[in-house]
Design an enzyme around this catalytic site. Structure first.
Site, PDB file in Angstrom:
ATOM      1  N   ASP A 168      34.925  -0.022 119.641  1.00 20.35           N
ATOM      2  CA  ASP A 168      35.025  -0.842 120.844  1.00 20.35           C
ATOM      3  C   ASP A 168      34.298  -0.168 122.004  1.00 20.35           C
ATOM      4  O   ASP A 168      33.548  -0.809 122.750  1.00 20.35           O
ATOM      5  CB  ASP A 168      36.494  -1.049 121.224  1.00 20.35           C
ATOM      6  CG  ASP A 168      37.094  -2.304 120.611  1.00 20.35           C
ATOM      7  OD1 ASP A 168      36.359  -3.282 120.413  1.00 20.35           O
ATOM      8  OD2 ASP A 168      38.302  -2.299 120.340  1.00 20.35           O
ATOM      9  N   VAL A 169      34.542   1.113 122.167  1.00 25.13           N
ATOM     10  CA  VAL A 169      33.898   1.857 123.256  1.00 25.13           C
ATOM     11  C   VAL A 169      32.391   1.916 123.038  1.00 25.13           C
ATOM     12  O   VAL A 169      31.600   1.719 123.972  1.00 25.13           O
ATOM     13  CB  VAL A 169      34.500   3.267 123.372  1.00 25.13           C
ATOM     14  CG1 VAL A 169      33.733   4.103 124.395  1.00 25.13           C
ATOM     15  CG2 VAL A 169      35.978   3.188 123.754  1.00 25.13           C
TER      16      VAL A 169
END
Length: 383
Positions: A168-169
């Site tokens: 996600d990051v």
């Protein structure tokens, strides 16, 4: 308005959870005016507790500073009209709905770009807009399906997820890169475009050497605990009290390591002359290093090794990580907002000599700026 490098850029943020909000927070730090569009119940992460600061999830606080919030129910014709007006005015739109999910509201890329040809429209999904569009995209799924979990854990143990939603990051960062590149293209040509990022692609490129082992070498990597498949020593090694990361990644560093440990003859041993030799004979070399390392505590070795230019470091908990950053003058914590709304948060990771990141707005309460933004979108005073 701010004087950051993205001052004057309006971002319509139709994203939820992590990858999109992380990307738009970074844009806000750099001066963009980010309007966070939430459903009537708010971003899911508002309720992801524990831990919390007061009544607010620290998860939500960690990825939503610098934004203004408006709650819009896209199923309501009036709210959907305001959402479309925001998209028409925006320089950038970021969304992470399931691919095609915004089309019924007139908020998909073809509809938005028809009204706003210069818009940079960034879509973040789990598995792209093709055959994988119907598959929900959560980081844990991608960690499993990409192969990361097969690489994480002890060789004879089960696969593990990483301690954070790493893809996600990573996808959030890739979205920011895509947005900035597309803005540069728009500045040169006046033309907007659709920027698509998906967690699976971010994962496969983010697996770097492990991906290349398979793609270029035909090798399927496997779990090795904390060991590195191509370098030794490059892992935690025991000392008199705690494990210490030792990363002697080239021949010069290895020779210095042996000198500091008081075993210079090991560096001259033809069995360990090159990195490939040391990696192939790690089971022979490790006991020779450990025999010396266990004679002193980790902190003493850390000081000696760093002084000699050998990469090493203790294994900290999160508080220890922040303490190290403070000690090194990185000022890792900043306060966003003022008074009762002030919230400590992590510093933006990029430093600019002329246009520093800003931290004026705390993470917004749900619909905190709804009234002023509705008035603006309905054609009233500037907001």
């Amino acid at each position: 308005m701010t004087d950051g490098p993205l001052s004057g850029v309006l971002v319509a943020d139709f994203s939820r959870i992590l990858a999109g909000p992380y990307a738009t927070m970074l844009l806000a730090d750099l001066g963009a005016d980010v309007i966070k569009v939430e459903g009537p119940q708010g971003d899911d992460t508002r309720t992801w507790t524990p831990p919390a600061r007061g009544d607010t999830s620290t998860y939500y606080l960690g990825v939503n500073r610098g934004k203004r919030s408006i709650a819009l129910d896209l199923r309501d014709d009036g709210d959907a009209r305001l959402a479309r007006e925001l998209a028409r005015r925006a320089d950038v739109l970021v969304e992470n709905f399931r691919p095609g999910g915004l089309a019924k509201y007139g908020l998909d890329h073809p509809a938005v770009s028809a009204r706003n040809p210069g818009v940079v429209y960034a879509s973040i999904s789990g598995f792209g807009s093709g055959a994988g569009a119907r598959v929900p995209g959560y980081d844990l799924m991608v960690q499993a399906m990409s192969g990361l979990m097969s690489l994480t854990g002890e060789p004879d143990g089960p696969p593990y997820r990483a301690g954070i939603s790493v893809f996600d990051v990573m996808a959030g960062n890739h979205a920011v890169i895509g947005v900035l590149a597309a803005l540069r293209h728009r500045d040169a040509t006046g033309q907007g475009q659709h920027v698509e990022v998906n967690l699976m692609s971010s994962a496969l490129t983010g697996l770097v050497n492990q991906s290349s082992a398979y793609v270029a070498g035909g090798v399927v990597p496997f779990r090795m605990g904390n060991a590195h498949p191509s370098v030794f020593p490059y892992e935690p090694l025991p000392t008199a009290d705690h494990d210490l990361i030792v990363a002697a990644a080239n021949d010069g560093q290895f020779r210095k390591l042996c000198e500091v440990l008081g075993i210079p003859e090991v560096a001259d041993d033809p069995r360990f002359a090159r990195n490939a030799d040391r990696t192939a004979r790690r089971d022979e070399l490790r006991p020779l290093l450990v025999e010396r390392l266990v004679t002193r505590p980790a902190d003493e070795w850390f000081a000696l090794l760093v002084e000699a230019g050998i990469p090493s470091g203790p294994i900290n908990t999160i508080d220890g990580g922040f303490a190290v950053a403070e000690r090194f003058g990185l000022e890792p914590v900043v306060v966003v907002g003022e008074g009762e709304r002030a919230v400590p948060t992590t510093r933006h990771p990029i430093r600019f000599s002329e246009t520093p990141a800003g931290y004026a707005l705390p993470p917004p309460e749900l619909d905190e700026h709804g009234a002023e933004l509705r008035k603006w979108l309905e054609g009233g005073a500037d907001a």
